[in-house]
Design a protein around this motif. Sequence first.
Motif, PDB file in Angstrom:
ATOM      1  N   VAL A 228      41.691  41.262  38.948  1.00 25.90           N
ATOM      2  CA  VAL A 228      41.461  39.843  39.237  1.00 25.90           C
ATOM      3  C   VAL A 228      41.266  39.032  37.960  1.00 25.90           C
ATOM      4  O   VAL A 228      41.072  37.817  38.016  1.00 25.90           O
ATOM      5  CB  VAL A 228      40.230  39.656  40.165  1.00 25.90           C
ATOM      6  N   ASP A 229      41.331  39.680  36.806  1.00 28.93           N
ATOM      7  CA  ASP A 229      41.160  38.988  35.532  1.00 28.93           C
ATOM      8  C   ASP A 229      42.522  38.649  34.923  1.00 28.93           C
ATOM      9  O   ASP A 229      43.541  39.259  35.241  1.00 28.93           O
ATOM     10  CB  ASP A 229      40.371  39.862  34.548  1.00 28.93           C
ATOM     11  N   LEU A 230      42.499  37.661  34.024  1.00 32.35           N
ATOM     12  CA  LEU A 230      43.678  37.298  33.252  1.00 32.35           C
ATOM     13  C   LEU A 230      43.418  37.621  31.787  1.00 32.35           C
ATOM     14  O   LEU A 230      42.359  37.290  31.242  1.00 32.35           O
ATOM     15  CB  LEU A 230      43.992  35.807  33.400  1.00 32.35           C
ATOM     16  N   GLY A 282      40.886  35.676  50.080  1.00 29.73           N
ATOM     17  CA  GLY A 282      40.011  35.554  51.239  1.00 29.73           C
ATOM     18  C   GLY A 282      38.562  35.281  50.908  1.00 29.73           C
ATOM     19  O   GLY A 282      37.711  35.325  51.785  1.00 29.73           O
ATOM     20  N   GLU A 283      38.268  35.009  49.643  1.00 33.67           N
ATOM     21  CA  GLU A 283      36.890  34.749  49.239  1.00 33.67           C
ATOM     22  C   GLU A 283      36.856  33.533  48.321  1.00 33.67           C
ATOM     23  O   GLU A 283      37.875  33.077  47.802  1.00 33.67           O
ATOM     24  CB  GLU A 283      36.295  35.953  48.490  1.00 33.67           C
ATOM     25  N   THR A 284      35.647  33.006  48.123  1.00 33.48           N
ATOM     26  CA  THR A 284      35.470  31.961  47.119  1.00 33.48           C
ATOM     27  C   THR A 284      35.259  32.636  45.770  1.00 33.48           C
ATOM     28  O   THR A 284      34.819  33.774  45.681  1.00 33.48           O
ATOM     29  CB  THR A 284      34.251  31.081  47.459  1.00 33.48           C
ATOM     30  N   GLY A 285      35.574  31.908  44.715  1.00 28.92           N
ATOM     31  CA  GLY A 285      35.391  32.459  43.384  1.00 28.92           C
ATOM     32  C   GLY A 285      36.680  33.022  42.816  1.00 28.92           C
ATOM     33  O   GLY A 285      37.710  33.088  43.483  1.00 28.92           O
ATOM     34  N   SER A 286      36.587  33.427  41.554  1.00 32.85           N
ATOM     35  CA  SER A 286      37.752  33.925  40.828  1.00 32.85           C
ATOM     36  C   SER A 286      37.319  35.006  39.858  1.00 32.85           C
ATOM     37  O   SER A 286      36.123  35.195  39.587  1.00 32.85           O
ATOM     38  CB  SER A 286      38.433  32.787  40.052  1.00 32.85           C
ATOM     39  N   GLY A 287      38.296  35.704  39.337  1.00 34.13           N
ATOM     40  CA  GLY A 287      38.034  36.637  38.252  1.00 34.13           C
ATOM     41  C   GLY A 287      37.791  35.877  36.964  1.00 34.13           C
ATOM     42  O   GLY A 287      37.583  34.664  36.960  1.00 34.13           O
ATOM     43  N   ASP A 288      37.829  36.580  35.844  1.00 33.08           N
ATOM     44  CA  ASP A 288      37.529  35.981  34.548  1.00 33.08           C
ATOM     45  C   ASP A 288      38.782  35.914  33.675  1.00 33.08           C
ATOM     46  O   ASP A 288      39.763  36.626  33.892  1.00 33.08           O
ATOM     47  CB  ASP A 288      36.453  36.795  33.825  1.00 33.08           C
TER      48      ASP A 288
END
Length: 317
Positions: A228-230, A282-288
């Motif tokens: 989930v990270d970039l 399906g969720e709020t928020g993000s990776g880093d």
Amino acid sequence: MGKDYYSILGITRDASDIDVKKAYRKLSLKYHPDKNKAPGADNKFDEVGEAYDVLCEPSRRITFDKFGEEGLKAGLPTAAGDFVEGYTFHGNSRKVFTDFFGGDNPFADLFNFEAVLDADGYVSFGGLKGRSQPKQDPPVERDLCLTLEEVYNGSVKKMKISRKVLNDDGRTTSTREKILTITVKRGWKEGTRITFPKEGDQGPNKIPADIVFIVKDKEHLLFKRDGVDLLYKPDIPLKAALIGGSIEVPTLDGRVIRVPITEIVSPGYRKTVVGEGMPLVGETGSGDLIVEFNIVFPHSLNQSQKSLIKQALVCVP
């Protein structure tokens, strides 16, 4: 007076396609010459085969309903002045039987005929000991190549497929194109599978395969996805690595964020920007966002520059 194919199968004129199949299933098993040796059974088997051959095909059934056996077999003129050739039964009732049940000789499996028949006197739609049960082809898998922007922001993809579809006669096929629409959800991971049930090739006595699209990331000029990270690898000069500064980072949704450099950057140093990675499905928020700096050293230094650097680093261990 001509034959009444509905009476032969013991059904009414408003019978559905399923009713026609059930009636043929019951009577063809009852009168099949390999099992029924009574006088006249083979003739009855032929009549049942012809009746089913007519009523199972929509255009023949419509013609029979309007004009009876005579009109069906004599042929009819069209509004354009042409002439539609009349219907002639090929006479091979065993072929009708094997085409219906599947296999070269599906009746050979009925060693215990009475045990196969159900309470109503005909074999269930499962077929003859499973031999006529339609089988589904294996899934057809295709890559769905997406840019990181498409996954980050969400998108809609139109995928054109070509597949074989059954013609009205229920036996032959033709190739047609179809557009499948895929709504790409934000944050879909590589390997996500999107299934379109039974959109594969059609054919007699088989269940079309599912078509499955599998998400693959297209190579990006700036970013690489790590879960989930970039991961972003910018070049910075040695000066910025030693005394600090800042860099500007473009985002996948068109923004520009400023990342300060407040520490000495050594080879392999990483800085994390929280919440600027890929969205969570399906969720709020993000990776880093993980910034991994690539330090660019100068190609050469003159004597004066070397002296200045030496003086500046004289107290550095």
